[in-house]
Design a protein around this motif. Structure first.
Motif, PDB file in Angstrom:
ATOM      1  N   ILE A  22     -33.130  13.599  -3.265  1.00  0.00           N
ATOM      2  CA  ILE A  22     -32.133  14.518  -2.723  1.00  0.00           C
ATOM      3  C   ILE A  22     -30.721  13.974  -2.957  1.00  0.00           C
ATOM      4  O   ILE A  22     -29.799  14.729  -3.300  1.00  0.00           O
ATOM      5  N   GLN A  23     -30.526  12.653  -2.802  1.00  0.00           N
ATOM      6  CA  GLN A  23     -29.214  12.055  -3.090  1.00  0.00           C
ATOM      7  C   GLN A  23     -28.817  12.291  -4.548  1.00  0.00           C
ATOM      8  O   GLN A  23     -27.675  12.666  -4.851  1.00  0.00           O
ATOM      9  N   TRP A  24     -29.761  12.040  -5.451  1.00  0.00           N
ATOM     10  CA  TRP A  24     -29.520  12.217  -6.884  1.00  0.00           C
ATOM     11  C   TRP A  24     -29.113  13.661  -7.184  1.00  0.00           C
ATOM     12  O   TRP A  24     -28.133  13.909  -7.898  1.00  0.00           O
ATOM     13  N   LEU A  25     -29.853  14.607  -6.622  1.00  0.00           N
ATOM     14  CA  LEU A  25     -29.572  16.018  -6.867  1.00  0.00           C
ATOM     15  C   LEU A  25     -28.237  16.427  -6.251  1.00  0.00           C
ATOM     16  O   LEU A  25     -27.483  17.215  -6.850  1.00  0.00           O
ATOM     17  N   PRO A  42     -35.989  24.124   4.103  1.00  0.00           N
ATOM     18  CA  PRO A  42     -36.023  23.527   2.764  1.00  0.00           C
ATOM     19  C   PRO A  42     -35.551  22.078   2.816  1.00  0.00           C
ATOM     20  O   PRO A  42     -34.750  21.708   3.680  1.00  0.00           O
ATOM     21  N   ASP A  43     -36.023  21.292   1.874  1.00  0.00           N
ATOM     22  CA  ASP A  43     -35.506  19.932   1.777  1.00  0.00           C
ATOM     23  C   ASP A  43     -34.002  19.960   1.542  1.00  0.00           C
ATOM     24  O   ASP A  43     -33.273  19.093   2.016  1.00  0.00           O
ATOM     25  N   ALA A  44     -33.525  20.972   0.823  1.00  0.00           N
ATOM     26  CA  ALA A  44     -32.086  21.154   0.618  1.00  0.00           C
ATOM     27  C   ALA A  44     -31.814  22.601   0.218  1.00  0.00           C
ATOM     28  O   ALA A  44     -32.682  23.273  -0.335  1.00  0.00           O
ATOM     29  N   SER A  45     -30.590  23.037   0.516  1.00  0.00           N
ATOM     30  CA  SER A  45     -30.132  24.378   0.152  1.00  0.00           C
ATOM     31  C   SER A  45     -28.749  24.267  -0.465  1.00  0.00           C
ATOM     32  O   SER A  45     -27.835  23.706   0.150  1.00  0.00           O
ATOM     33  N   LEU A  46     -28.578  24.802  -1.670  1.00  0.00           N
ATOM     34  CA  LEU A  46     -27.282  24.787  -2.329  1.00  0.00           C
ATOM     35  C   LEU A  46     -26.501  26.018  -1.884  1.00  0.00           C
ATOM     36  O   LEU A  46     -26.945  27.156  -2.080  1.00  0.00           O
ATOM     37  N   ALA A  47     -25.338  25.759  -1.259  1.00  0.00           N
ATOM     38  CA  ALA A  47     -24.518  26.848  -0.711  1.00  0.00           C
ATOM     39  C   ALA A  47     -23.090  26.336  -0.557  1.00  0.00           C
ATOM     40  O   ALA A  47     -22.840  25.128  -0.639  1.00  0.00           O
ATOM     41  N   PRO A  48     -22.123  27.226  -0.316  1.00  0.00           N
ATOM     42  CA  PRO A  48     -20.762  26.755  -0.046  1.00  0.00           C
ATOM     43  C   PRO A  48     -20.748  25.745   1.104  1.00  0.00           C
ATOM     44  O   PRO A  48     -21.612  25.785   1.992  1.00  0.00           O
ATOM     45  N   GLY A  49     -19.767  24.856   1.076  1.00  0.00           N
ATOM     46  CA  GLY A  49     -19.712  23.773   2.045  1.00  0.00           C
ATOM     47  C   GLY A  49     -19.704  24.209   3.494  1.00  0.00           C
ATOM     48  O   GLY A  49     -20.294  23.561   4.348  1.00  0.00           O
ATOM     49  N   ASP A  50     -19.061  25.340   3.795  1.00  0.00           N
ATOM     50  CA  ASP A  50     -18.987  25.794   5.185  1.00  0.00           C
ATOM     51  C   ASP A  50     -19.954  26.941   5.481  1.00  0.00           C
ATOM     52  O   ASP A  50     -19.801  27.650   6.471  1.00  0.00           O
ATOM     53  N   SER A 110     -30.828  16.537 -16.088  1.00  0.00           N
ATOM     54  CA  SER A 110     -31.551  15.578 -16.909  1.00  0.00           C
ATOM     55  C   SER A 110     -32.510  14.847 -15.969  1.00  0.00           C
ATOM     56  O   SER A 110     -32.076  14.100 -15.099  1.00  0.00           O
ATOM     57  N   THR A 111     -33.794  15.070 -16.128  1.00  0.00           N
ATOM     58  CA  THR A 111     -34.764  14.640 -15.117  1.00  0.00           C
ATOM     59  C   THR A 111     -35.369  13.257 -15.363  1.00  0.00           C
ATOM     60  O   THR A 111     -36.311  12.864 -14.675  1.00  0.00           O
ATOM     61  N   GLU A 112     -34.844  12.501 -16.299  1.00  0.00           N
ATOM     62  CA  GLU A 112     -35.407  11.183 -16.617  1.00  0.00           C
ATOM     63  C   GLU A 112     -35.486  10.282 -15.388  1.00  0.00           C
ATOM     64  O   GLU A 112     -36.459   9.566 -15.188  1.00  0.00           O
ATOM     65  N   ARG A 113     -34.450  10.289 -14.552  1.00  0.00           N
ATOM     66  CA  ARG A 113     -34.416   9.402 -13.393  1.00  0.00           C
ATOM     67  C   ARG A 113     -35.545   9.671 -12.396  1.00  0.00           C
ATOM     68  O   ARG A 113     -35.933   8.794 -11.618  1.00  0.00           O
TER      69      ARG A 113
END
Length: 200
Positions: A58-61, A92-100, A191-194
């Motif tokens: 999650i940090q990487w993403l 969800p483990d994470a959700s991409l959305a505007p900061g607020d 890039s998913t190598e990590r």
């Protein structure tokens, strides 16, 4: 068997209304810090807390998303009202959305601002049903444009897109190590190598 596990075993036998679920999660949270509760298709389920590799993914993403889309943030574990009529409850483990996007919301927020839901598989018996079957369906019904599944068991990434209100019409899977495009409205290439470094 713990008291929380006994409650889950009992409630798994019948469907639950979201209001009853919300109250039940407050009670369980006070008794057990080792579970995350969700309500999908009227059925309560629990998830084990994430391990260190899960957190590192999650940090990487987060770093990639914020560098590519600085106006957005990858919100970790914000509860969302999902499915038809918003009667489900997913975390969800994470959700991409505007900061607020979730300012002023409670534990379970309106999913409208979410551009992408993210799940990272856990090493438990329910992963297959939960992350590969129930979650794609729930997020598609909700209209979340992109669902990203980072599958540690199979060492692959699946990107779901084009929700039609029932399912995602498009799913693209690549093995760890290959690049994958997160389609619009996300518009980021991973890039998913990590990811190879954070699996058992």
């Amino acid at each position: 068997m713990t008291q929380a596990a006994e409650i889950l075993e009992i409630t798994d036998r019948f469907h639950v209304h979201p209001d009853e679920f919300d109250e039940g999660t407050r009670i369980l949270a006070a008794r057990s810090r080792r579970m995350r509760m969700e309500l999908i298709d009227g059925r309560i389920s629990s998830r084990a807390l994430p391990d260190g590799d899960h957190g590192r993914i999650i940090q990487w993403l987060t770093r990639i998303c914020v560098q590519s889309r600085p106006e957005l943030w990858l919100h970790s574990e914000q509860g969302l009202k999902v499915q038809e009529y918003r009667l489900g409850r997913a975390r969800p483990d994470a959700s991409l959305a505007p900061g607020d996007a979730f300012v002023g919301h409670g534990e379970w927020a309106d999913p409208s601002p979410v551009l992408m839901a993210v799940e990272v598989t856990s090493y438990d018996a329910d992963t297959d049903q939960r992350d590969r079957v129930e979650k794609p369906r729930a997020y598609a019904q909700t209209g979340i444009p992109v669902y990203l599944l980072i599958d540690r068991d199979n060492r692959e990434v699946t990107v779901y897109g084009e929700p039609d209100g029932v399912r995602y019409e498009n799913a693209h899977t690549v093995p760890f190590g290959k690049d994958v495009v997160l389609p619009d409205p996300v518009g980021v290439t991973l890039s998913t190598e990590r990811l190879k470094d954070w699996v058992r």
